[in-house]
Scaffold this motif. Structure first.
Motif, PDB file in Angstrom:
ATOM      1  N   SER A 212     -13.124   2.182   0.948  1.00  0.00           N
ATOM      2  CA  SER A 212     -11.918   2.669   1.625  1.00  0.00           C
ATOM      3  C   SER A 212     -12.137   4.033   2.263  1.00  0.00           C
ATOM      4  O   SER A 212     -11.618   4.308   3.356  1.00  0.00           O
ATOM      5  CB  SER A 212     -10.744   2.726   0.648  1.00  0.00           C
ATOM      6  OG  SER A 212     -11.085   3.406  -0.540  1.00  0.00           O
ATOM      7  N   ASN A 213     -12.908   4.909   1.615  1.00  0.00           N
ATOM      8  CA  ASN A 213     -13.196   6.206   2.217  1.00  0.00           C
ATOM      9  C   ASN A 213     -14.086   6.054   3.448  1.00  0.00           C
ATOM     10  O   ASN A 213     -13.881   6.715   4.479  1.00  0.00           O
ATOM     11  CB  ASN A 213     -13.867   7.141   1.212  1.00  0.00           C
ATOM     12  CG  ASN A 213     -12.907   8.131   0.587  1.00  0.00           C
ATOM     13  OD1 ASN A 213     -12.677   8.114  -0.611  1.00  0.00           O
ATOM     14  ND2 ASN A 213     -12.324   8.990   1.406  1.00  0.00           N
TER      15      ASN A 213
ATOM     16  N   ASP B 261      -9.939  -2.072  -2.268  1.00  0.00           N
ATOM     17  CA  ASP B 261     -10.106  -1.033  -3.292  1.00  0.00           C
ATOM     18  C   ASP B 261      -8.846  -0.885  -4.144  1.00  0.00           C
ATOM     19  O   ASP B 261      -8.927  -0.681  -5.364  1.00  0.00           O
ATOM     20  CB  ASP B 261     -10.444   0.307  -2.637  1.00  0.00           C
ATOM     21  CG  ASP B 261     -11.922   0.452  -2.308  1.00  0.00           C
ATOM     22  OD1 ASP B 261     -12.698  -0.467  -2.624  1.00  0.00           O
ATOM     23  OD2 ASP B 261     -12.303   1.498  -1.731  1.00  0.00           O
ATOM     24  N   TYR B 262      -7.700  -0.979  -3.504  1.00  0.00           N
ATOM     25  CA  TYR B 262      -6.442  -0.842  -4.236  1.00  0.00           C
ATOM     26  C   TYR B 262      -6.271  -1.996  -5.230  1.00  0.00           C
ATOM     27  O   TYR B 262      -5.885  -1.787  -6.395  1.00  0.00           O
ATOM     28  CB  TYR B 262      -5.277  -0.792  -3.244  1.00  0.00           C
ATOM     29  CG  TYR B 262      -3.938  -0.424  -3.848  1.00  0.00           C
ATOM     30  CD1 TYR B 262      -3.816   0.648  -4.726  1.00  0.00           C
ATOM     31  CD2 TYR B 262      -2.795  -1.151  -3.525  1.00  0.00           C
ATOM     32  CE1 TYR B 262      -2.578   0.992  -5.267  1.00  0.00           C
ATOM     33  CE2 TYR B 262      -1.555  -0.825  -4.067  1.00  0.00           C
ATOM     34  CZ  TYR B 262      -1.457   0.249  -4.927  1.00  0.00           C
ATOM     35  OH  TYR B 262      -0.227   0.581  -5.467  1.00  0.00           O
TER      36      TYR B 262
ATOM     37  N   VAL C 264      -2.235   6.193   2.877  1.00  0.00           N
ATOM     38  CA  VAL C 264      -3.576   5.682   3.176  1.00  0.00           C
ATOM     39  C   VAL C 264      -3.504   4.705   4.346  1.00  0.00           C
ATOM     40  O   VAL C 264      -2.477   4.061   4.573  1.00  0.00           O
ATOM     41  CB  VAL C 264      -4.199   4.984   1.947  1.00  0.00           C
ATOM     42  CG1 VAL C 264      -4.403   5.971   0.814  1.00  0.00           C
ATOM     43  CG2 VAL C 264      -3.350   3.812   1.480  1.00  0.00           C
TER      44      VAL C 264
ATOM     45  N   TRP D  61      -2.835   9.322   9.456  1.00  0.00           N
ATOM     46  CA  TRP D  61      -4.182   8.921   9.076  1.00  0.00           C
ATOM     47  C   TRP D  61      -5.242   9.895   9.598  1.00  0.00           C
ATOM     48  O   TRP D  61      -6.364   9.910   9.100  1.00  0.00           O
ATOM     49  CB  TRP D  61      -4.491   7.520   9.594  1.00  0.00           C
ATOM     50  CG  TRP D  61      -3.581   6.465   9.031  1.00  0.00           C
ATOM     51  CD1 TRP D  61      -2.619   6.634   8.067  1.00  0.00           C
ATOM     52  CD2 TRP D  61      -3.539   5.085   9.390  1.00  0.00           C
ATOM     53  NE1 TRP D  61      -1.984   5.449   7.804  1.00  0.00           N
ATOM     54  CE2 TRP D  61      -2.521   4.459   8.600  1.00  0.00           C
ATOM     55  CE3 TRP D  61      -4.244   4.296  10.294  1.00  0.00           C
ATOM     56  CZ2 TRP D  61      -2.217   3.116   8.693  1.00  0.00           C
ATOM     57  CZ3 TRP D  61      -3.941   2.946  10.389  1.00  0.00           C
ATOM     58  CH2 TRP D  61      -2.936   2.359   9.595  1.00  0.00           C
TER      59      TRP D  61
ATOM     60  N   SER E 195      -7.097   5.843  -4.762  1.00  0.00           N
ATOM     61  CA  SER E 195      -6.934   5.657  -3.321  1.00  0.00           C
ATOM     62  C   SER E 195      -7.267   6.957  -2.603  1.00  0.00           C
ATOM     63  O   SER E 195      -6.999   8.048  -3.122  1.00  0.00           O
ATOM     64  CB  SER E 195      -5.498   5.238  -2.995  1.00  0.00           C
ATOM     65  OG  SER E 195      -5.236   3.933  -3.465  1.00  0.00           O
TER      66      SER E 195
ATOM     67  N   TRP F 267     -12.005   4.738   6.285  1.00  0.00           N
ATOM     68  CA  TRP F 267     -11.127   5.775   6.846  1.00  0.00           C
ATOM     69  C   TRP F 267     -11.934   6.716   7.740  1.00  0.00           C
ATOM     70  O   TRP F 267     -11.493   7.118   8.814  1.00  0.00           O
ATOM     71  CB  TRP F 267     -10.442   6.531   5.718  1.00  0.00           C
ATOM     72  CG  TRP F 267      -9.194   7.273   6.146  1.00  0.00           C
ATOM     73  CD1 TRP F 267      -8.741   7.464   7.418  1.00  0.00           C
ATOM     74  CD2 TRP F 267      -8.229   7.899   5.293  1.00  0.00           C
ATOM     75  NE1 TRP F 267      -7.561   8.185   7.414  1.00  0.00           N
ATOM     76  CE2 TRP F 267      -7.230   8.451   6.115  1.00  0.00           C
ATOM     77  CE3 TRP F 267      -8.126   8.045   3.914  1.00  0.00           C
ATOM     78  CZ2 TRP F 267      -6.134   9.159   5.606  1.00  0.00           C
ATOM     79  CZ3 TRP F 267      -7.031   8.740   3.399  1.00  0.00           C
ATOM     80  CH2 TRP F 267      -6.050   9.291   4.244  1.00  0.00           C
TER      81      TRP F 267
ATOM     82  N   GLU G 154     -10.543  -2.618   3.717  1.00  0.00           N
ATOM     83  CA  GLU G 154     -11.271  -1.944   2.640  1.00  0.00           C
ATOM     84  C   GLU G 154     -10.313  -1.216   1.703  1.00  0.00           C
ATOM     85  O   GLU G 154     -10.498  -1.205   0.479  1.00  0.00           O
ATOM     86  CB  GLU G 154     -12.286  -0.952   3.224  1.00  0.00           C
ATOM     87  CG  GLU G 154     -13.431  -1.594   3.976  1.00  0.00           C
ATOM     88  CD  GLU G 154     -13.114  -1.901   5.438  1.00  0.00           C
ATOM     89  OE1 GLU G 154     -14.018  -2.329   6.174  1.00  0.00           O
ATOM     90  OE2 GLU G 154     -11.954  -1.680   5.863  1.00  0.00           O
ATOM     91  N   THR G 155      -9.280  -0.598   2.277  1.00  0.00           N
ATOM     92  CA  THR G 155      -8.294   0.094   1.459  1.00  0.00           C
ATOM     93  C   THR G 155      -7.550  -0.892   0.572  1.00  0.00           C
ATOM     94  O   THR G 155      -7.308  -0.639  -0.616  1.00  0.00           O
ATOM     95  CB  THR G 155      -7.296   0.847   2.358  1.00  0.00           C
ATOM     96  OG1 THR G 155      -8.012   1.594   3.344  1.00  0.00           O
ATOM     97  CG2 THR G 155      -6.440   1.795   1.538  1.00  0.00           C
ATOM     98  N   ARG G 156      -7.184  -2.015   1.127  1.00  0.00           N
ATOM     99  CA  ARG G 156      -6.470  -3.041   0.352  1.00  0.00           C
ATOM    100  C   ARG G 156      -7.352  -3.594  -0.776  1.00  0.00           C
ATOM    101  O   ARG G 156      -6.893  -3.806  -1.901  1.00  0.00           O
ATOM    102  CB  ARG G 156      -6.009  -4.171   1.272  1.00  0.00           C
ATOM    103  CG  ARG G 156      -4.846  -3.768   2.175  1.00  0.00           C
ATOM    104  CD  ARG G 156      -4.276  -4.929   2.960  1.00  0.00           C
ATOM    105  NE  ARG G 156      -2.995  -4.539   3.554  1.00  0.00           N
ATOM    106  CZ  ARG G 156      -1.844  -4.552   2.913  1.00  0.00           C
ATOM    107  NH1 ARG G 156      -1.802  -4.960   1.647  1.00  0.00           N
ATOM    108  NH2 ARG G 156      -0.734  -4.172   3.499  1.00  0.00           N
TER     109      ARG G 156
ATOM    110  N   LEU H 270       0.831  -1.207   0.000  1.00  0.00           N
ATOM    111  CA  LEU H 270       0.000   0.000   0.000  1.00  0.00           C
ATOM    112  C   LEU H 270       0.864   1.254   0.000  1.00  0.00           C
ATOM    113  O   LEU H 270       1.915   1.292   0.652  1.00  0.00           O
ATOM    114  CB  LEU H 270      -0.892   0.038   1.242  1.00  0.00           C
ATOM    115  CG  LEU H 270      -2.174  -0.776   1.265  1.00  0.00           C
ATOM    116  CD1 LEU H 270      -2.858  -0.579   2.610  1.00  0.00           C
ATOM    117  CD2 LEU H 270      -3.108  -0.391   0.138  1.00  0.00           C
TER     118      LEU H 270
END
Length: 648
Positions: free
Chosen positions: A373-374, A206-207, A197, A396, A249, A377, A202-204, A193
């Motif tokens: 991901s948003n 989406d990425y 971020v 973050w 991202s 966060w 969720e971030t992973r 990553l």
């Protein structure tokens, strides 16, 4: 270069200054795609993604390591591309808002006059009310260099845009139904990553979803290379490949960091045209190249002298100019939030000036916040407002706090801009130099982005650009007001009060905001009468800024009543400033108790703004932001594998 352009300079007669063209003009194929950062391609160092076609183009062409979209949103970035000028000069900088703009500023008109067949398939997305399609020979889903309308041996300039990587690929609200990206070598758990971020599932996911799109884009590009070769056009065609701005991202697209501005850009010159570049095939260059430079470069490659009115610098061809010293960037809004920022970089040092620092970067954008991901966060940030949650990661949390008015980064050590050096005395000289560069650039380009959206139409049907010049409007007081309002001190009080009483609503706005910033710092001992009066201003941007300031200056009832009334009674863009002010307050710990006391009337105004504020105050859950209909649609998005379109 003279930036005090008259209306006459921008007519096609003066705009069309053409040199004698080459005996055999090159074809130019421009392949663009969306929402993708440079670091997301293998040839830019990403170990997790396979992009063999772009890698091959980089090996045989020229790879730009310091290419910038100039703006981190589609429409202002494309408005810059289509004119060869910063979109702020023409008032085309507000994302997703079309304005009246001057005539004769679009480069395809020049190319067509010079004999090129110009096609666009099919996205325009320029912030202008003028006809987007009329400037092209063909513009639409069937537009192509293979058109029967192109004359025999007529050189072509063809643009194709793929939305394969557009953020809408990720706006699923939920992770339910997501494909197994590991089957394509993109295991979310194993991806590296980017550090700006949060490391959340969720971030992973989406990425990985986005990188799948990057690989799809690479195959899409390969289909054009194959088509050109089959038609015998490959060695007669210059190929330009790039994204329209930074990636999906969070804190990428829409934000003035390199994650929103830095783009992949590769240009391949066939052997017969390699004399048009001083760089050898297979080269990487650190030359600063911005989207403002692309139009004059395309004209130069065709043998056409770029008009003097263009602000960009050709970086190839017979009209190549000396490399630029500064790379400038801008962003004017984040959806409903007017939030102008300007940036400059020399390749190593990067400076960001935020003119409304009370607004956190992560004020919600209803479109972007559909990315899981948003939402994740947000959940992290809301959770860590409570001391019981433990010590949060400072990087973050930064996007959810007041912005520094000035940020300075050493990109050689901190490419993702996490360590702000603006307050470090060791870098004071660099900070001063870059602050001055932005201030000078704003004035030289006659930046119209300091007019809030509600103040931009001064005369119905007349472009703000033309109105400013026709009336002799002096922009200097507006620039001075914006600069003072974003970095005021206690001695600024009287000057800011005088701005609140100005005849021009755009100046009144900056005066009200500056007083609010003083109040937030505890440097305004009382709420001035002109500020209390300004909550009833006829311009909603001024009224909302004054109401926000009143809340911070101790006149809570005056301020909150005005904000709630504005949210309840205004429509369209006139409503946006009130929502933006209330959400700004909702992220201030010192103001949350006050907002909770007014939560019921806020909720009665309804819609996304009321829901967003209620979530920040803990009265509703994040899960309630988007309903079951959005979740069901999101499950379909998660299963969607986009077509490779458009094709040659």
């Amino acid at each position: 270069m003279n930036y005090n352009l008259t209306k006459t300079l921008l007519t096609m007669t003066a705009f069309l200054s053409l040199a004698s063209v080459q005996a055999e003009q090159p074809n130019i194929l421009w392949l663009t795609f969306e929402d993708t950062s440079a670091y997301e391609f293998a040839c830019y160092g990403n170990p997790d993604v396979a992009t063999p076609n772009v890698d091959k183009l980089a090996e045989t062409g020229i790879q730009f390591m310091q290419a910038s979209s100039t703006a981190p949103h589609c429409s202002p970035a494309r408005s810059t591309l289509i004119t060869g000028c910063y979109a702020t000069t023409f008032g085309m900088d507000n994302h997703r808002r079309r304005w009246n703009t001057p005539a004769g500023i679009f480069y395809p008109e020049i190319m067509r006059k010079a004999g090129y067949f110009c096609t666009n398939n099919y996205k325009t997305d320029y912030n202008t009310t003028r006809n987007h399609k009329a400037i092209w020979d063909e513009c639409g889903r069937s537009a192509t260099y293979n058109s029967p309308k192109r004359k025999k041996d007529q050189p072509f300039f063809a643009v194709f845009n793929a939305n394969i990587t557009h953020m809408s690929r990720l706006t699923s609200v939920t992770l339910e139904g997501r494909r197994d990206f590991a089957a394509k070598g993109l295991d979310p758990a194993k991806l590296k990553l980017p550090p700006h971020v949060p490391d959340l599932k969720e971030t992973r996911s989406d990425y990985a979803f986005h990188l799948e799109g990057v690989q799809d884009v690479d195959r899409w590009i390969g289909s054009f290379l194959k088509d050109l070769e089959q038609r015998g056009l490959l060695e007669n065609t210059i190929i330009l490949v790039n994204s329209d701005h930074g990636g999906c991202s969070p804190r990428g697209k829409g934000f003035p960091f390199e994650s929103g501005l830095r783009v992949p850009m590769v240009l391949r010159l066939p052997a017969k045209y390699q004399h048009l570049s001083k760089l050898k095939p297979g080269s990487q260059t650190d030359r600063l190249v911005g989207f403002v430079d692309v139009a004059p470069t395309l004209l130069s490659l065709m043998g056409l002298k770029p008009p003097a009115a263009m602000q960009g610098k050709a970086f190839m061809g017979p009209y190549e100019e000396a490399p630029r010293k500064w790379q400038f960037g801008f962003r004017t809004n984040q959806e409903k939030h007017y939030d102008p920022c300007r940036s400059v970089s020399d390749g190593r040092w990067k400076y960001i000036r935020s003119y409304l620092p009370m607004k956190p970067f992560n004020l919600r954008n209803a479109f972007q916040w559909q990315m899981p991901s948003n939402l994740a966060w947000d959940a992290y940030a809301l959770k860590h407002q409570s001391p019981e949650a433990g010590e949060p990661n400072p990087a973050w949390m930064q996007p959810y706090q007041m912005k520094p008015a000035e940020m300075l980064f050493d990109l050689s050590k901190d490419p993702f801009e996490l360590n702000n050096l603006a307050g470090d005395d060791r870098y004071a000289d660099i900070l001063t130099k870059m602050r001055s560069a932005v201030s000078k650039h704003v004035r030289e380009t006659r930046d119209l982005g300091f007019f809030p959206p509600t103040t931009k139409e001064k005369k119905k049907g007349v472009a703000l650009y033309d109105w400013v010049r026709d009336t002799g409007y002096d922009l200097e007081p507006l620039f001075a007001a914006a600069e003072l309002a974003s970095l005021p001190d206690a001695s600024s009080r009287d000057q800011l009060i005088s701005y609140v009483g100005a005849a021009e609503p755009e100046v009144r706005f900056w005066g009200a905001y500056g007083l609010g910033l003083l109040a937030e710092r505890g440097e305004l001992t009382e709420c001035p009468a002109p500020l209390r009066k300004a909550v009833s201003d006829s311009d909603s941007s001024v009224a909302a800024a004054a109401a926000l300031a009143c809340c911070l200056a101790g006149e809570t009832k005056i301020g909150m009543d005005a904000l709630i009334q504005g949210l309840a009674t205004h429509r369209g863009e006139a409503k946006d400033p009130f929502y933006s002010a209330l959400e700004t307050l909702s992220w201030m710990p010192s103001q949350q108790a006050t907002l909770r006391a007014y939560l019921e009337p806020i909720q009665k105004t309804g819609g996304f703004p009321a829901k967003s504020i209620s979530i920040n105050l803990g009265d509703q859950s994040l899960e309630s932001m988007f309903g079951q209909k959005a979740r069901k649609k999101g499950i379909l998005v998660n299963k969607d594998l986009r077509d490779q379109q458009p094709m040659p």
